[in-house]
Design a protein around this motif. Sequence first.
Motif, PDB file in Angstrom:
ATOM      1  N   GLY A   1      -2.356   1.807   1.996  1.00 43.63           N
ATOM      2  CA  GLY A   1      -2.723   2.528   0.781  1.00 43.63           C
ATOM      3  C   GLY A   1      -3.482   3.806   1.086  1.00 43.63           C
ATOM      4  N   ALA A   2      -4.370   3.761   2.087  1.00 41.52           N
ATOM      5  CA  ALA A   2      -5.064   4.983   2.494  1.00 41.52           C
ATOM      6  C   ALA A   2      -4.081   6.022   3.025  1.00 41.52           C
ATOM      7  CB  ALA A   2      -6.118   4.645   3.557  1.00 41.52           C
TER       8      ALA A   2
ATOM      9  N   VAL B   1      -4.069  -3.941  -4.154  1.00 40.65           N
ATOM     10  CA  VAL B   1      -4.630  -4.859  -3.165  1.00 40.65           C
ATOM     11  C   VAL B   1      -5.269  -6.065  -3.848  1.00 40.65           C
ATOM     12  CG1 VAL B   1      -6.363  -5.091  -1.343  1.00 40.65           C
ATOM     13  CG2 VAL B   1      -4.940  -3.041  -1.447  1.00 40.65           C
TER      14      VAL B   1
ATOM     15  N   VAL C   1      -4.487   1.926  -5.594  1.00 45.29           N
ATOM     16  CA  VAL C   1      -4.472   1.148  -4.353  1.00 45.29           C
ATOM     17  C   VAL C   1      -5.335  -0.102  -4.488  1.00 45.29           C
ATOM     18  CG1 VAL C   1      -5.086   1.174  -1.905  1.00 45.29           C
ATOM     19  CG2 VAL C   1      -3.970   3.174  -2.931  1.00 45.29           C
ATOM     20  N   LEU C   2      -6.530   0.057  -5.049  1.00 46.44           N
ATOM     21  CA  LEU C   2      -7.408  -1.100  -5.198  1.00 46.44           C
ATOM     22  C   LEU C   2      -6.799  -2.138  -6.141  1.00 46.44           C
ATOM     23  CD1 LEU C   2     -10.911   0.625  -5.405  1.00 46.44           C
ATOM     24  CD2 LEU C   2      -9.958  -0.676  -3.499  1.00 46.44           C
TER      25      LEU C   2
ATOM     26  N   PRO D   1      -6.933   6.065  -5.560  1.00 41.30           N
ATOM     27  CA  PRO D   1      -7.719   4.936  -5.039  1.00 41.30           C
ATOM     28  C   PRO D   1      -7.767   3.746  -5.990  1.00 41.30           C
ATOM     29  CG  PRO D   1      -8.839   6.998  -4.566  1.00 41.30           C
ATOM     30  CD  PRO D   1      -7.686   7.332  -5.447  1.00 41.30           C
TER      31      PRO D   1
ATOM     32  N   GLY E   1       0.807  -1.215   0.000  1.00 46.96           N
ATOM     33  CA  GLY E   1       0.000   0.000   0.000  1.00 46.96           C
ATOM     34  C   GLY E   1       0.838   1.262   0.000  1.00 46.96           C
TER      35      GLY E   1
ATOM     36  N   LEU F   1      -4.468  -2.326   2.580  1.00 47.19           N
ATOM     37  CA  LEU F   1      -5.440  -1.275   2.275  1.00 47.19           C
ATOM     38  C   LEU F   1      -5.257  -0.071   3.189  1.00 47.19           C
ATOM     39  CD1 LEU F   1      -7.782  -0.789   0.311  1.00 47.19           C
ATOM     40  CD2 LEU F   1      -9.334  -1.672   2.065  1.00 47.19           C
TER      41      LEU F   1
ATOM     42  N   LEU G   1      -4.677  -8.281   3.657  1.00 44.47           N
ATOM     43  CA  LEU G   1      -5.217  -7.329   2.695  1.00 44.47           C
ATOM     44  C   LEU G   1      -5.689  -6.054   3.385  1.00 44.47           C
ATOM     45  CD1 LEU G   1      -7.246  -9.602   0.238  1.00 44.47           C
ATOM     46  CD2 LEU G   1      -4.917  -8.740   0.024  1.00 44.47           C
ATOM     47  N   ALA G   2      -6.274  -6.183   4.555  1.00 43.08           N
ATOM     48  CA  ALA G   2      -6.686  -4.993   5.302  1.00 43.08           C
ATOM     49  C   ALA G   2      -5.479  -4.149   5.681  1.00 43.08           C
ATOM     50  CB  ALA G   2      -7.466  -5.411   6.551  1.00 43.08           C
TER      51      ALA G   2
END
Length: 638
Positions: free
Chosen positions: A205-206, A130, A126-127, A123, A103, A202, A198-199
């Motif tokens: 990434g945020a 992920v 990032v998606l 975004p 991320g 993510l 994955l969380a």
Amino acid sequence: MGKHAKPAGKRAAGLPGSGTPASGTAGSATPGGVAARGGTPAGGTAGRPVRCRPLPVRSTVRLRRPVDIWHKPALSAFVAMAISDATLFALDQLNLVLYTSAGALCALYGHGLPYAARARTLPWVVLGMVASLGLALTAGSLISSTALLVGCAALLAAVHKMVCDATRIGPPGNLIPTFIAASAFFVPQRLGQVPVHLATALGAGALAWLVCMAPALVRPRGPERIATARALEAAAALLRTAPGPDGSGPAGTGHARHATAAAVNAAWHTLFLVPARTPSKAAARAGLERLLVRAESALGWPAGVARHAGECAGEHGGVEAGRLDGWARELRRGRPLPEVALSTAQAEELAGVAAEGAAWAGSGTGESGLRRPAPGRPRGIRAVAARLAPGSPLLPIGARVAAGCALAGWASMAVGVGHPYWAVVTAASIYQANTTLSWQRALQRTLGNLLGLLLFTALLPLIHTGRPAMIALALACQLGTEACITRNYWLGSVWVTPMALLLTEFGSRQPAGALVRDRWIDTVVGAAVGLTCCVLVTNRRAANRIDSALERVADAEAAALRLLTAGAVPRAHDARETGWARDRLTTCLVELREAVEVAAGEWWQRALPEERIAHAEQQGHRTLAGLVRRLPAPAPTV
């Protein structure tokens, strides 16, 4: 970890990179290199012989000037990774560094985009990262066959390459998601752990999104100012182009004119992404548009005017070039926009343009009177789908990546490497727009990785002092990568290699000797097998792309000529059509030159229609000059 080349039309569209772009090195295929191979009849393509083009060796390790904004992605990734690593260290969970890095490294993307467009683009990056990580982790937890995992990693690497080129996301392109996913395929994993990992990615990434958007608080118009400054600098360089030895025309004018057209085109596409919903924002954008039109006017000046005594619009070329450079420096330093003088006739005409723009828009919003992108071209998802449609030149490149990565991984297994993901990554990293650039990248990758392994070996005593030292070294290597990779890929690879090894070392320690040996074998095998597949799987569609580009240039030029014959001075109601015609013709000329350079770098390719290309570019730039002289500057919004 990535390369950041200066945008040239296709990069700045958000693609940004490149894309490919800007993935080449000095000494690669050039217009001069094409012409040197001999001409062909101007008509048709049938009957042309197939030419075998030699692969260059010179300039492979030559250092270039760094890209002007290299520090922006470097610092963004550094901050995102530092915060993530510090958090994991405090929680005693450094085994999750690979997932947070997935991320955090998204902070390398989108730095050529205005902040409004960057907020929408990151975004998706990032998606995508992920999603790739999720596929790799799931496959790694369910599949026990190493050979099958290599095949899955190769297919995913091909998808990364084609999607990044189709979206023109720009540097570092497909390299980062391919490295993360290929590593994840071979990380010991249980299926129940995948959601947590994955969380974690993510969340990082945020954080990367916040870091990349933070500069907007200080310089909210920085990206569009830099794009405009690049166009001004390119225009100044065009005005200073030296005349040729025979006095008939400037030497190197074709290259300088193309560079100016590409920089101006990229800057317009950047400004089109800037919203102007309030009077203050519209006024700021209008000021940049006025500067950009001034840069664009260089395309309508006599070539080499700075070295001659000729006059154009009452300004001497040398004086104008100095003025453009001065404005570019003001933009880069964040100073107030300079005033651009307009004649009385221009001011009166611009008032009509602004009034007509407001009426056409049907509202009194701040965007009236500002230039808009030409209609008729697909954008967004439709544009990406069109670039990936059957017959796309990206499909042979995807086939190269899939075949090369799979064979490289399997060859690495055959020589005894247990986790051959580095061979997959090496093969994926060398595939560029054509064989010539891929050949140079293979040499650079091999040299850089060898030196990087030597650096990693020298750092081993420091690495073994503890986790804080490993974190500090990984961050230092990340910063070194971004500082060096735009000078030459091999120099950046020197720093990429120890950083990549450190990221995988956080999860599980391996004997240093075996680690270095395996990575060296993977590098050599990946580069050799990948390059072999690149040579064998030729992109025969590259020349077909030139034919299509020539047709688009002819259509755009014909439409522009019809507009030019309507009258010497544009009326207010057709100023918008003049701007659109300029946009279409410039974009077509940039795409034609890109297609020529890609095809010229294929070692096995039918002879290119050099005469048709030269004629189309010369006529296109003449017509573009006429449009530029006809096109008014945007009206200021008050």
